[in-house]
Motif scaffolding. Structure first.
Motif, PDB file in Angstrom:
ATOM      1  N   PHE A   1     -71.140 -54.518 -64.761  1.00  0.00           N
ATOM      2  CA  PHE A   1     -69.531 -54.899 -65.369  1.00  0.00           C
ATOM      3  C   PHE A   1     -69.445 -56.412 -65.408  1.00  0.00           C
ATOM      4  O   PHE A   1     -69.696 -56.887 -64.180  1.00  0.00           O
ATOM      5  N   ILE A   2     -68.979 -56.849 -66.186  1.00  0.00           N
ATOM      6  CA  ILE A   2     -68.581 -58.360 -66.143  1.00  0.00           C
ATOM      7  C   ILE A   2     -67.181 -58.487 -66.828  1.00  0.00           C
ATOM      8  O   ILE A   2     -67.049 -57.950 -68.008  1.00  0.00           O
ATOM      9  N   TYR A  52     -73.287 -73.757 -60.653  1.00  0.00           N
ATOM     10  CA  TYR A  52     -73.776 -72.323 -60.568  1.00  0.00           C
ATOM     11  C   TYR A  52     -72.952 -71.727 -59.176  1.00  0.00           C
ATOM     12  O   TYR A  52     -73.189 -72.271 -58.182  1.00  0.00           O
ATOM     13  N   GLN A  53     -72.795 -70.690 -59.493  1.00  0.00           N
ATOM     14  CA  GLN A  53     -71.929 -69.698 -58.308  1.00  0.00           C
ATOM     15  C   GLN A  53     -72.697 -68.233 -58.285  1.00  0.00           C
ATOM     16  O   GLN A  53     -72.962 -67.739 -59.371  1.00  0.00           O
ATOM     17  N   LYS A  54     -72.848 -67.647 -57.126  1.00  0.00           N
ATOM     18  CA  LYS A  54     -73.136 -66.208 -57.026  1.00  0.00           C
ATOM     19  C   LYS A  54     -72.107 -65.398 -57.722  1.00  0.00           C
ATOM     20  O   LYS A  54     -70.887 -65.551 -57.349  1.00  0.00           O
ATOM     21  N   ALA A  55     -72.464 -64.514 -58.540  1.00  0.00           N
ATOM     22  CA  ALA A  55     -71.671 -63.648 -59.228  1.00  0.00           C
ATOM     23  C   ALA A  55     -72.271 -62.112 -58.995  1.00  0.00           C
ATOM     24  O   ALA A  55     -73.576 -61.960 -59.587  1.00  0.00           O
ATOM     25  N   GLY A  56     -71.960 -61.423 -58.127  1.00  0.00           N
ATOM     26  CA  GLY A  56     -72.634 -60.181 -58.020  1.00  0.00           C
ATOM     27  C   GLY A  56     -74.287 -60.685 -57.184  1.00  0.00           C
ATOM     28  O   GLY A  56     -74.085 -61.196 -56.295  1.00  0.00           O
ATOM     29  N   ILE A  69     -65.526 -61.914 -63.006  1.00  0.00           N
ATOM     30  CA  ILE A  69     -65.750 -60.953 -61.891  1.00  0.00           C
ATOM     31  C   ILE A  69     -66.933 -60.072 -62.339  1.00  0.00           C
ATOM     32  O   ILE A  69     -67.117 -59.634 -63.570  1.00  0.00           O
ATOM     33  N   VAL A  70     -67.772 -59.811 -61.303  1.00  0.00           N
ATOM     34  CA  VAL A  70     -69.146 -59.019 -61.728  1.00  0.00           C
ATOM     35  C   VAL A  70     -69.079 -57.984 -60.723  1.00  0.00           C
ATOM     36  O   VAL A  70     -68.850 -58.268 -59.385  1.00  0.00           O
ATOM     37  N   LYS A  71     -69.166 -56.610 -60.925  1.00  0.00           N
ATOM     38  CA  LYS A  71     -69.291 -55.515 -59.960  1.00  0.00           C
ATOM     39  C   LYS A  71     -69.643 -54.356 -60.803  1.00  0.00           C
ATOM     40  O   LYS A  71     -69.879 -54.346 -61.843  1.00  0.00           O
ATOM     41  N   SER A  72     -69.943 -53.469 -59.901  1.00  0.00           N
ATOM     42  CA  SER A  72     -70.540 -52.136 -60.197  1.00  0.00           C
ATOM     43  C   SER A  72     -69.518 -50.809 -60.304  1.00  0.00           C
ATOM     44  O   SER A  72     -69.601 -49.850 -60.925  1.00  0.00           O
ATOM     45  N   ASP A  73     -68.348 -51.298 -59.498  1.00  0.00           N
ATOM     46  CA  ASP A  73     -67.204 -50.233 -59.532  1.00  0.00           C
ATOM     47  C   ASP A  73     -65.806 -50.744 -60.329  1.00  0.00           C
ATOM     48  O   ASP A  73     -65.283 -51.797 -59.993  1.00  0.00           O
TER      49      ASP A  73
END
Length: 239
Positions: free
Chosen positions: A52-53, A203-207, A226-230
């Motif tokens: 999910f993004i 560059y930044q870490k997203a997930g 926002i990068v997530k799985s939930d």
């Protein structure tokens, strides 16, 4: 066929084979550079596993389920919320909080929302799409970034993909960290001068992946990513 004609044919075949070999070599070199870049960004497996993004771009807020193709687009300027699946083009649309009942208008809004998603997601995840079907990659040359660092320049053209397949891009891959740091946009693949040359950095870490957040113009920089799985799947079916 006389001897002169035979000689001309042989020369044409030599030139054709030579050009084909050069093009194949450029493509292979480009593919090797892209492979290094994807590893530096976290690896294609981590990108594929990204579920999910969510992000904001040019007055729009987008929600994307990468696994299903479900998308929600909220246009602040038009006061529209469009829920669709980019693969089936099925969905519904709201204007001013009211469901659009007209089928023709709904379908038009769904197509518009898909085009928005195509454009806005490209400004967010372009490096991850360099190996998509229909994308032609070739090596151009070694060049320099704005700060003087050496970069490999790759050219991207397209075979009937996206909203504007006649576009062309040059991407500048930093030779040290293997990340794209700059990109140039050409409206037509025959153009010799780009319409813009912009940074692609910060560059930044997203997930579990890296994303770039700088296009120099604040309006053209993805925000609130926002990068997530939930996540709540109802955001793709309810206002």
């Amino acid at each position: 066929m006389n001897s002169i004609s035979k000689l001309a044919l042989i020369l044409l075949l030599i030139i054709f084979n030579s050009n084909s070999s050069i093009a194949q070599s450029e493509s292979q070199k480009a593919n090797a550079i892209v492979k290094e870049m994807l590893v530096a960004m976290g690896g294609i497996e981590n990108y594929n596993n990204t579920h999910f993004i969510q992000w904001e771009f040019v007055g729009r807020k987008l929600f994307w389920d990468k696994w299903t193709g479900d998308v929600r687009v909220e246009s602040q300027d038009a006061n529209q919320t469009i829920l669709l699946n980019i693969n089936t083009l099925k969905g519904k649309a709201y204007e001013n909080g009211i469901l659009v009942e007209d089928v023709k208008k709904t379908n038009e809004l769904i197509v518009k929302a898909k085009n928005w998603w195509i454009n806005d997601s490209y400004w967010l995840v372009m490096p991850w799409k360099l190996k998509d079907p229909g994308v032609n990659r070739s090596y151009v040359s070694t060049g320099k970034l704005a700060g003087g660092k050496a970069a490999d320049i790759l050219q991207l053209t397209f075979n009937s993909v996206g909203v504007t397949p006649d576009n062309k891009y040059w991407v500048y891959v930093d030779k040290e960290d293997h990340l794209i740091k700059q990109w140039a946009y050409y409206k037509n693949y025959n153009d010799t001068e780009p319409k813009f040359l912009k940074p692609w950095n910060n560059y930044q870490k997203a997930g579990n992946i890296l994303l770039s957040f700088n296009r120099i113009n604040e309006d053209l920089s993805p925000k609130n990513v926002i990068v997530k799985s939930d996540f709540d799947p109802l955001i793709f079916s309810k206002l």
